[in-house]
Design an enzyme around this catalytic site. Sequence first.
Site, PDB file in Angstrom:
ATOM      1  N   CYS A  42      63.372 -47.294 -14.481  1.00  0.00           N
ATOM      2  CA  CYS A  42      61.968 -46.591 -13.966  1.00  0.00           C
ATOM      3  C   CYS A  42      62.063 -45.040 -15.077  1.00  0.00           C
ATOM      4  CB  CYS A  42      62.342 -46.853 -12.947  1.00  0.00           C
ATOM      5  SG  CYS A  42      61.530 -45.172 -12.278  1.00  0.00           S
ATOM      6  N   CYS A  47      58.593 -47.096 -15.122  1.00  0.00           N
ATOM      7  CA  CYS A  47      57.760 -46.682 -14.494  1.00  0.00           C
ATOM      8  C   CYS A  47      57.431 -44.724 -14.219  1.00  0.00           C
ATOM      9  CB  CYS A  47      58.029 -45.886 -12.343  1.00  0.00           C
ATOM     10  SG  CYS A  47      59.261 -47.343 -12.388  1.00  0.00           S
ATOM     11  N   LYS A  50      55.741 -45.053 -18.071  1.00  0.00           N
ATOM     12  CA  LYS A  50      54.576 -45.640 -17.869  1.00  0.00           C
ATOM     13  C   LYS A  50      53.247 -45.078 -17.471  1.00  0.00           C
ATOM     14  CE  LYS A  50      53.315 -47.430 -14.057  1.00  0.00           C
ATOM     15  NZ  LYS A  50      54.317 -48.549 -13.827  1.00  0.00           N
ATOM     16  N   TYR A 185      52.477 -57.074 -13.374  1.00  0.00           N
ATOM     17  CA  TYR A 185      52.254 -55.791 -13.579  1.00  0.00           C
ATOM     18  C   TYR A 185      52.015 -55.289 -14.979  1.00  0.00           C
ATOM     19  CZ  TYR A 185      54.178 -55.933  -8.245  1.00  0.00           C
ATOM     20  OH  TYR A 185      54.421 -55.741  -7.492  1.00  0.00           O
ATOM     21  N   GLU A 189      48.764 -53.524 -16.590  1.00  0.00           N
ATOM     22  CA  GLU A 189      49.174 -52.149 -17.047  1.00  0.00           C
ATOM     23  C   GLU A 189      48.637 -51.765 -18.312  1.00  0.00           C
ATOM     24  OE1 GLU A 189      53.233 -51.062 -15.059  1.00  0.00           O
ATOM     25  OE2 GLU A 189      51.610 -50.497 -13.126  1.00  0.00           O
ATOM     26  N   HIS A 442      35.477 -37.098   5.359  1.00  0.00           N
ATOM     27  CA  HIS A 442      34.598 -37.211   5.073  1.00  0.00           C
ATOM     28  C   HIS A 442      34.239 -36.343   3.680  1.00  0.00           C
ATOM     29  CE1 HIS A 442      30.156 -39.745   4.521  1.00  0.00           C
ATOM     30  NE2 HIS A 442      29.587 -38.086   4.387  1.00  0.00           N
ATOM     31  N   GLU A 447      38.486 -43.280   3.913  1.00  0.00           N
ATOM     32  CA  GLU A 447      37.559 -43.016   5.301  1.00  0.00           C
ATOM     33  C   GLU A 447      36.607 -45.438   5.609  1.00  0.00           C
ATOM     34  OE1 GLU A 447      33.974 -40.712   6.374  1.00  0.00           O
ATOM     35  OE2 GLU A 447      33.137 -41.073   3.311  1.00  0.00           O
TER      36      GLU A 447
END
Length: 464
Positions: A42, A47, A50, A185, A189, A442, A447
């Site tokens: 990782c 991760c 990346k 994945y 990516e 908002h 939302e």
Amino acid sequence: MAAEFDLLVIGAGSGGVRCARIAAQHGAKVAIVEARHWGGTCVNIGCVPKKLMVYAADYAAMGPESQSFGWEGAAWRHVWARLISAKNEEIARLNNVYTTMLEKAGVTLFKGTAAFLSRHEVEISPSALDPSAGKQRIRARKIVIAVGGAPSRPKIDGAELGIVSDDAFYLPERPGKIVIIGGGYIGVEFAGIFSRLGSDVTMVFRGERPLRGFDDDLRTHLTEAMTRHGITLKSGTSPKRIDRLSDGTLATTLDQGEKLVSDCVFFATGRHPAIDGLNLAAIGVTCQEGRVVTNASMATSVPDIYAIGDVTDQINLTPVAIAQGHILADRIFGGHDRHWAFETTPKAVFYSQPLASVGLTEEEAAKDAAVDVYLTRFRPMRQSLLKGDDQVLIKLVVDTRDERVVGAHMMGDAAPEIIQAVAIAVTARLRKADFDHTIGIHPTTAEEIVTMRTVTRRTPQKNA
Ligand code: NDP
């Protein structure tokens, strides 16, 4: 004489480090052995680098897009080598953070490759980087296997000519033209990263759409977006062979006969547990299809030997390995059990328009009951001045029996950040009425999660 410990963790990745650190905090005498990088996949070749590369790619659009908001400026260009060097510097810093953290916790660090001699004894061979260190033996009451996984290559002629994700982080130059094999994945990516940085990207995958296992609406939305972003998608096909041509480029022959010529072929065809060399068979640890078999308590078939993370090939995500390591250390040395809701593990794919999901897909949920789907696709506000075509997709899957939101899926800016928060609601088994009860912020994209009122469709139970 072998050094004696309460716990030996093999593999200093995310799961192993957490397990070692928590066990040490509980007062155990802990050792950890790592063959390659402190912090594991990782931090070093997964991760973290990346995400840094995703950030680099994000800037590609910002210059040109900012003109729609009144900015003017000189054209800019990306210097790949500068990105790789900045990324390497950051990774080196993180390696130090990991070793310091372990040392501060009182964990003893060993560098090298571990192999079991017996249920309680391991031999460590020096790493190729430091062959001067001799072999060492460690005895431990408990041993945790946390060696993670490694990229797989398909067994085709010329597979050695391609790169895998480990290599993609250290390419000396960005390939002008790249063929990515695999639509999971990593394929998705890196297709986003390379294409935004200026490469001509073709992604080849066996299925009809990328990201098998994700919600179908999300996969369709992604397929449309990748095509719009100029990525060539070759679906329903696999490579048959790869050849180097006389000009140094690579020719990938697909099973349908088509030949794709590129500067680089990138295999993003899954990962496999890294169990080679551990000598597991000799001590009787059961493995199936190359993974270490564990029970719900993360115990292997051999008493006092446990396994966590990708080596068990269950949910191969960093936070899952960390949670498993933490639970195990608490259980063995802390005398208490901590629980995490693995069944609602959220996941994200950091494509240029990222995707994220938590809970069940529509198809999975409909196996149990009829589901109400709330789905919205809309142009996010930023796109209004850009006049762009990218749309956000938000989808909630609601079990009609009790109105609980059992799945949430999103593609659009900040989807992973948003779905992380929605994962709390899905894990807490909140109902659609609880979402409706919540005031939105908002103007935001998120939302919509609390303002969708109309059922898009009701999907009957599949077996009904
Ligand atoms: P995935 O399992 O996600 O995807 C593998 C892809 O390769 C699929 O499209 C699969 O096709 C295809 N494939 C597999 N074998 C072959 C073959 N022999 N020939 C042609 N195609 C093949 O693996 P990745 O390598 O993308 O990633 C590995 C793992 O790493 C992920 O599963 C995930 O656990 C983790 N990861 C997580 C990330 C995140 O959380 N953001 C990022 C990167 C990795 P098919 O679908 O048909 O089987």
